[in-house]
Scaffold this motif. Structure first.
Motif, PDB file in Angstrom:
ATOM      1  N   LEU A 498       0.832  -1.201   0.000  1.00  8.31           N
ATOM      2  CA  LEU A 498       0.000   0.000   0.000  1.00  8.31           C
ATOM      3  C   LEU A 498       0.872   1.259   0.000  1.00  8.31           C
ATOM      4  O   LEU A 498       0.659   2.191  -0.785  1.00  8.31           O
ATOM      5  N   THR A 499       1.848   1.271   0.873  1.00 14.60           N
ATOM      6  CA  THR A 499       2.717   2.441   0.995  1.00 14.60           C
ATOM      7  C   THR A 499       3.504   2.683  -0.289  1.00 14.60           C
ATOM      8  O   THR A 499       3.536   3.799  -0.816  1.00 14.60           O
ATOM      9  N   GLU A 500       4.109   1.611  -0.786  1.00 12.72           N
ATOM     10  CA  GLU A 500       4.922   1.739  -1.997  1.00 12.72           C
ATOM     11  C   GLU A 500       4.068   2.179  -3.178  1.00 12.72           C
ATOM     12  O   GLU A 500       4.463   3.044  -3.967  1.00 12.72           O
ATOM     13  N   ALA A 501       2.893   1.570  -3.310  1.00  9.76           N
ATOM     14  CA  ALA A 501       2.017   1.883  -4.440  1.00  9.76           C
ATOM     15  C   ALA A 501       1.622   3.353  -4.386  1.00  9.76           C
ATOM     16  O   ALA A 501       1.729   4.077  -5.385  1.00  9.76           O
ATOM     17  N   ILE A 502       1.194   3.802  -3.224  1.00  7.27           N
ATOM     18  CA  ILE A 502       0.756   5.198  -3.104  1.00  7.27           C
ATOM     19  C   ILE A 502       1.935   6.145  -3.317  1.00  7.27           C
ATOM     20  O   ILE A 502       1.815   7.170  -3.995  1.00  7.27           O
ATOM     21  N   ARG A 503       3.072   5.771  -2.777  1.00  4.52           N
ATOM     22  CA  ARG A 503       4.257   6.614  -2.955  1.00  4.52           C
ATOM     23  C   ARG A 503       4.565   6.802  -4.442  1.00  4.52           C
ATOM     24  O   ARG A 503       4.766   7.919  -4.923  1.00  4.52           O
ATOM     25  N   ASN A 504       4.550   5.683  -5.183  1.00  3.54           N
ATOM     26  CA  ASN A 504       4.832   5.752  -6.612  1.00  3.54           C
ATOM     27  C   ASN A 504       3.787   6.571  -7.370  1.00  3.54           C
ATOM     28  O   ASN A 504       4.121   7.450  -8.160  1.00  3.54           O
ATOM     29  N   VAL A 505       2.536   6.229  -7.121  1.00  2.00           N
ATOM     30  CA  VAL A 505       1.443   6.890  -7.844  1.00  2.00           C
ATOM     31  C   VAL A 505       1.456   8.395  -7.583  1.00  2.00           C
ATOM     32  O   VAL A 505       1.223   9.208  -8.473  1.00  2.00           O
ATOM     33  N   LYS A 506       1.783   8.739  -6.350  1.00  2.00           N
ATOM     34  CA  LYS A 506       1.857  10.143  -5.966  1.00  2.00           C
ATOM     35  C   LYS A 506       3.016  10.818  -6.723  1.00  2.00           C
ATOM     36  O   LYS A 506       2.883  11.930  -7.243  1.00  2.00           O
ATOM     37  N   GLU A 507       4.121  10.081  -6.788  1.00  2.00           N
ATOM     38  CA  GLU A 507       5.289  10.623  -7.478  1.00  2.00           C
ATOM     39  C   GLU A 507       4.973  10.848  -8.955  1.00  2.00           C
ATOM     40  O   GLU A 507       5.410  11.818  -9.559  1.00  2.00           O
ATOM     41  N   TRP A 508       4.202   9.922  -9.515  1.00  2.00           N
ATOM     42  CA  TRP A 508       3.837  10.042 -10.940  1.00  2.00           C
ATOM     43  C   TRP A 508       2.674  11.023 -11.137  1.00  2.00           C
ATOM     44  O   TRP A 508       2.204  11.206 -12.245  1.00  2.00           O
ATOM     45  N   GLU A 509       2.180  11.539 -10.051  1.00  2.00           N
ATOM     46  CA  GLU A 509       1.065  12.485 -10.051  1.00  2.00           C
ATOM     47  C   GLU A 509      -0.191  11.923 -10.707  1.00  2.00           C
ATOM     48  O   GLU A 509      -1.003  12.654 -11.283  1.00  2.00           O
ATOM     49  N   LEU A 510      -0.347  10.613 -10.637  1.00  2.00           N
ATOM     50  CA  LEU A 510      -1.525   9.997 -11.253  1.00  2.00           C
ATOM     51  C   LEU A 510      -2.802  10.370 -10.509  1.00  2.00           C
ATOM     52  O   LEU A 510      -3.895  10.342 -11.070  1.00  2.00           O
ATOM     53  N   ASP A 511      -2.648  10.714  -9.244  1.00  2.00           N
ATOM     54  CA  ASP A 511      -3.845  11.075  -8.481  1.00  2.00           C
ATOM     55  C   ASP A 511      -4.483  12.351  -9.016  1.00  2.00           C
ATOM     56  O   ASP A 511      -5.621  12.672  -8.687  1.00  2.00           O
ATOM     57  N   LYS A 512      -3.727  13.045  -9.867  1.00  2.00           N
ATOM     58  CA  LYS A 512      -4.313  14.269 -10.442  1.00  2.00           C
ATOM     59  C   LYS A 512      -5.199  13.979 -11.658  1.00  2.00           C
ATOM     60  O   LYS A 512      -5.958  14.830 -12.094  1.00  2.00           O
ATOM     61  N   CYS A 513      -5.047  12.765 -12.243  1.00  2.00           N
ATOM     62  CA  CYS A 513      -5.929  12.399 -13.354  1.00  2.00           C
ATOM     63  C   CYS A 513      -7.340  12.232 -12.811  1.00  2.00           C
ATOM     64  O   CYS A 513      -7.541  11.647 -11.747  1.00  2.00           O
ATOM     65  N   GLU A 514      -8.290  12.703 -13.590  1.00  2.00           N
ATOM     66  CA  GLU A 514      -9.646  12.765 -13.077  1.00  2.00           C
ATOM     67  C   GLU A 514     -10.225  11.400 -12.720  1.00  2.00           C
ATOM     68  O   GLU A 514     -10.787  11.206 -11.661  1.00  2.00           O
ATOM     69  N   ARG A 515      -9.996  10.430 -13.620  1.00  2.00           N
ATOM     70  CA  ARG A 515     -10.647   9.136 -13.381  1.00  2.00           C
ATOM     71  C   ARG A 515      -9.751   8.103 -12.731  1.00  2.00           C
ATOM     72  O   ARG A 515     -10.091   6.939 -12.668  1.00  2.00           O
ATOM     73  N   PHE A 516      -8.558   8.513 -12.338  1.00  2.00           N
ATOM     74  CA  PHE A 516      -7.594   7.501 -11.897  1.00  2.00           C
ATOM     75  C   PHE A 516      -8.035   6.737 -10.642  1.00  2.00           C
ATOM     76  O   PHE A 516      -8.641   7.288  -9.722  1.00  2.00           O
ATOM     77  N   MET A 517      -7.706   5.442 -10.645  1.00  2.00           N
ATOM     78  CA  MET A 517      -8.002   4.600  -9.485  1.00  2.00           C
ATOM     79  C   MET A 517      -6.855   3.619  -9.266  1.00  2.00           C
ATOM     80  O   MET A 517      -6.409   2.967 -10.197  1.00  2.00           O
ATOM     81  N   LEU A 518      -6.369   3.577  -8.045  1.00  2.00           N
ATOM     82  CA  LEU A 518      -5.313   2.609  -7.703  1.00  2.00           C
ATOM     83  C   LEU A 518      -5.937   1.417  -6.994  1.00  2.00           C
ATOM     84  O   LEU A 518      -6.672   1.584  -6.027  1.00  2.00           O
ATOM     85  N   ASP A 519      -5.649   0.217  -7.504  1.00  2.00           N
ATOM     86  CA  ASP A 519      -6.172  -1.000  -6.882  1.00  2.00           C
ATOM     87  C   ASP A 519      -5.079  -1.705  -6.078  1.00  2.00           C
ATOM     88  O   ASP A 519      -3.995  -1.936  -6.592  1.00  2.00           O
ATOM     89  N   VAL A 520      -5.409  -2.025  -4.826  1.00  2.00           N
ATOM     90  CA  VAL A 520      -4.466  -2.781  -3.992  1.00  2.00           C
ATOM     91  C   VAL A 520      -5.206  -3.997  -3.442  1.00  2.00           C
ATOM     92  O   VAL A 520      -6.363  -3.907  -3.052  1.00  2.00           O
ATOM     93  N   ASN A 521      -4.521  -5.130  -3.454  1.00  2.00           N
ATOM     94  CA  ASN A 521      -5.152  -6.378  -3.002  1.00  2.00           C
ATOM     95  C   ASN A 521      -5.108  -6.533  -1.482  1.00  2.00           C
ATOM     96  O   ASN A 521      -4.089  -6.253  -0.848  1.00  2.00           O
ATOM     97  N   LEU A 522      -6.215  -6.984  -0.941  1.00  2.00           N
ATOM     98  CA  LEU A 522      -6.239  -7.360   0.472  1.00  2.00           C
ATOM     99  C   LEU A 522      -6.340  -8.871   0.547  1.00  2.00           C
ATOM    100  O   LEU A 522      -6.960  -9.490  -0.305  1.00  2.00           O
ATOM    101  N   SER A 523      -5.738  -9.455   1.549  1.00  2.00           N
ATOM    102  CA  SER A 523      -5.956 -10.885   1.755  1.00  2.00           C
ATOM    103  C   SER A 523      -7.231 -11.074   2.547  1.00  2.00           C
ATOM    104  O   SER A 523      -7.531 -10.288   3.440  1.00  2.00           O
ATOM    105  N   PRO A 524      -7.974 -12.110   2.214  1.00  2.00           N
ATOM    106  CA  PRO A 524      -9.250 -12.311   2.905  1.00  2.00           C
ATOM    107  C   PRO A 524      -9.114 -12.254   4.424  1.00  2.00           C
ATOM    108  O   PRO A 524      -9.947 -11.635   5.089  1.00  2.00           O
TER     109      PRO A 524
END
Ligand code: C2E
Ligand code: CA
Ligand code: CA
Length: 681
Positions: A498-524
């Motif tokens: 979760l941390t790494e994914a958000i860190r990367n996505v933030k760095e790439w500024e993808l959160d600024k894209c209007e429709r962007f969605m980051l998917d992270v898997n949870l274990s049941p």
């Protein structure tokens, strides 16, 4: 007498500081050393490194005339050192230092004792008191029973008041067969001990500690003897003794508790591990078994009945094995019969015999009513080898044997092949644990884009975990994820992803894209974790990442169903603004009926639906139904595993809005992802 006085007088005049120390050390019977004013030890070599010289110096510098103490704990050695200045006639001669085990409640006594010793010296020297009386004062200052014996004969020369008093308490303590403790006429110190002391004498007069158990009194005594040059010049032995019965009993109790299972009264896993470490070279086997259904018995009849059942089983086994092989309780319902010095054939025969017994019921006594209870057993036999170098490892092996036996549902003999498999599995687990606990060493993230079906634009991505196992290479994620769940490492892993994914996505500024969605898997199993939401929030806050642009992918599993508790947890997650995606939909546990109650935003159809969908009308129909069903419930659909254009077209025809699959892109490592950032809208 005069001789003696002279020797001591001389010593006290510090003509011979070594002798002074010698006399003191034997008198006090604690590891004492004398330091000169500079803080340097003038006693035996070993003590030198123990005494904190710095403290002594400090002490000397601070105030030479008062009795200041310096104290230092050396936990790594389990000892405490205590220093006091040694003052004679207002003149600082040096300091006392003594060493004793930590947690010794005698500390106060010792301090008191040393203080008085100093005072006695001071007072008596001032008053010119008879030097022999000083000596007498000295030995009577101690609480210990002190007795001085002649080295050659072992007979008593003199003793202190405390000793005399003890005699009344203990009457007649037999030291050896024909020796009593108060008899001045016979050999008090046995010859062996005198001889041992002579050996020691050459190495600078160390003390010799010995214990005896006096059966008649049911008491333990500890003796500390030390050879000294007595005042008249002959070699003597100074001995103190104390009743250590209580300490001994406590030691035995602690020993017993550490090595035995409290409820069943048989040795435990720690004992087994110790016994394994002391084995000879012959072949040894462990018969590991797990009693099935103990929990049911506990639930039905109460825990005491469960204990009774286990006790019956253990007693029966001990009896039939005639105590030839000991039985150990490793954990709740896990046991090991240890066949030391036994052949494979012999051990297997025993195991088979035990295994068969479980086909019969066991009697347990429920308040005077006998109940017959059937319990199952999983049993495996494994040869003990030197791979069980740690307790954890041994437990792991036993665990694996049992798991394997459960899977096969028969009595298992671990032959070389299974043994190899087992070792590989253990190594795998150890590597995984090591890497996860060492800052996720060897782990990385891939990102697979999620694409808008109609336009081919990238509108999101799923973070997928990768592990490059040291010396082995990449491991399939489903394998290490499963193992991480079993080993209780999944929370660390998820938090990292979760941390790494958000860190990367933030760095790439993808959160600024209007429709962007980051998917992270949870274990049941994480859906059971109450702290999960707090943890996710923490990460979101830290990176100032909007909750609306995070989706957690969940699946239902054999272990975790979407029961009421889980649904509450899911609601709770969504309240924070995070979306939920139902992963692997259409296979296994995720079913249509779930969709009605589940608070999910997106449904991800399992990629098995794509295999052969081009020709398979049934699969096409299923897809259509799933999409209609989802849309009716206001749920979006992502089709996973899309590899061809034909598949894509079928999906579009059926109204699937989003696609994830090799056709558009494989999961990409971060550097490749960076090259493709322009594809996001
Ligand atoms: P998943 O969540 O269903 O992830 C999608 C899997 O499908 C990924 O496999 C992906 O590489 C694969 N895939 C995507 N498109 C295609 C395609 O067109 N064809 C084929 N054949 N495969 C495709 P991957 O990365 O091997 O992951 C396997 C599983 O491991 C994941 O299945 C997920 O259950 C688990 N996993 C991976 N990373 C994580 C994680 O960080 N946390 C948790 N809890 N599980 C994870
Ligand atoms: Ca997934
Ligand atoms: Ca999936």
């Amino acid at each position: 007498m005069k001789d003696r006085i002279n020797v001591l007088a001389k010593a006290i005049k510090v003509e011979n500081i070594q002798k002074l120390q010698d006399t003191f050390i034997t008198l006090f019977q604690v590891p004492i050393t004398l330091l000169d004013v500079k803080g340097t030890s003038i006693t035996e070599n070993t003590i030198e490194e123990i005494v904190p010289k710095k403290e002594v110096l400090e002490l000397v510098n601070r105030n030479q005339k008062t009795l200041l103490e310096a104290r230092k704990e050396l936990p790594e050695r389990g000892i405490v050192t205590e220093t006091l200045p040694l003052i004679l006639k207002n003149h600082l001669l040096g300091s006392w230092a003594f060493v004793y085990p930590m947690h010794d409640n005698k500390r106060e006594d010792f301090i008191q004792y040393l203080r008085s010793a100093n005072q006695v010296l001071e007072v008596t020297l001032e008053n010119n008191k008879n030097i022999y009386d000083i000596f007498d004062d000295f030995i009577n200052l101690t609480n210990a029973n002190m007795v001085l014996t002649d080295y050659e004969s072992g007979k008593i020369i003199m003793c202190n008041d405390q000793y005399r008093e003890s005699l009344q308490n203990y009457e007649k303590i037999s030291v050896s067969e024909n020796t009593s403790i108060y008899d001045f006429e016979i050999e008090f110190i046995p010859k062996e001990i005198r001889e041992a002391l002579r050996g020691e004498e050459e190495q600078n007069k160390q003390s010799y500690t010995w214990e005896i158990y006096v059966e008649r009194l049911s008491k333990w005594f500890e003796f500390v003897s030390r050879s000294i040059n007595w005042m008249d010049g002959r070699l003597a032995i100074l001995t103190t003794f104390a009743d250590i019965t209580e300490k001994k009993n406590e030691e035995e109790r602690i020993h017993y508790l550490a090595y035995n299972d409290k409820r069943l009264g048989i040795p435990n896993g720690i004992k087994l591990f110790e016994d394994i470490q002391n084995l000879g070279i012959n072949s040894h086997y462990m018969i590991c078994f797990n009693v099935q259904g103990l929990r049911k018995v506990n639930n039905l009849y109460g825990r005491e009945s469960g204990d009774k059942l286990l006790k019956n089983i253990v007693t029966w086994i001990s009896k039939v094995l005639n105590f030839r092989y000991p039985i150990y309780r490793i954990e709740k319902d896990d046991f090991v019969v240890f066949a030391d010095n036994s052949s494979e054939l012999e051990t297997m025969n025993v195991a088979r015999f035990l295994h068969n017994r479980f086909e019969q019921p066991w009697d347990i006594d429920l308040d005077e009513v006998f109940q017959e209870i059937f319990v199952g057993v999983h049993m495996g036999v494994i040869e003990v080898d030197n791979s069980m170098e740690s307790y954890e490892r041994m437990q792991n092996v036993i665990d694996k044997v049992m798991t394997y036996a459960r899977k096969e549902n028969r009595l298992i003999l671990f032959d070389e092949r299974i043994n190899e498999e087992l070792k590989e599995l253990l190594k795998f687990e150890e590597d995984l644990k090591f890497c996860v606990l060492n800052n996720m060493n060897g782990f990385s993230l891939n990102f697979q884009p999620i694409v808008e079906a109609a336009t081919g634009r990238w509108i999101g991505c799923e973070a997928l975990c990768r592990w490059n196992r040291p010396e082995f290479g990449p491991v399939r994620p489903d394998l290490f994820i499963l193992e991480a769940e079993k080993l209780g490492l999944i929370n660390i892993l998820t938090k990292w992803v979760l941390t790494e994914a958000i860190r990367n996505v933030k760095e790439w500024e993808l959160d600024k894209c209007e429709r962007f969605m980051l998917d992270v898997n949870l274990s049941p199993i994480q859906l059971r974790d109450r702290e999960l939401v707090g943890l996710i929030r923490e990460v979101l806050n830290y990176y100032n990442y909007p909750a609306e642009k995070l989706s957690l992918e969940i699946t239902e599993s054999a272990e975790v169903h979407f029961d009421e508790k889980t649904l509450k947890q899911l609601d709770y997650i969504r309240e924070t603004g995070i979306s939920l995606s139902l992963d692997d939909f259409g296979i296994g546990y995720a079913t249509f009926s779930n969709l009605r109650v589940l608070p999910v935003d997106v449904l991800k159809t399992d990629r098995s639906f794509m295999m052969g969908i081009e020709e398979d009308e049934y699969l096409q129909y299923m897809m259509k139904v799933m999409v209609e069903f989802a849309h009716a419930a206001d749920i979006e659909v992502i089709a996973e595993g899309v590899e061809t254009e034909e598949q894509l077209n079928i999906l579009k025809e059926n109204g699937v809005g989003m696609i994830q699959g090799y056709y558009f892109s494989r999961p990409l490592p971060t550097d490749l992802m960076e090259e493709n950032l322009h594809k996001f809208q």
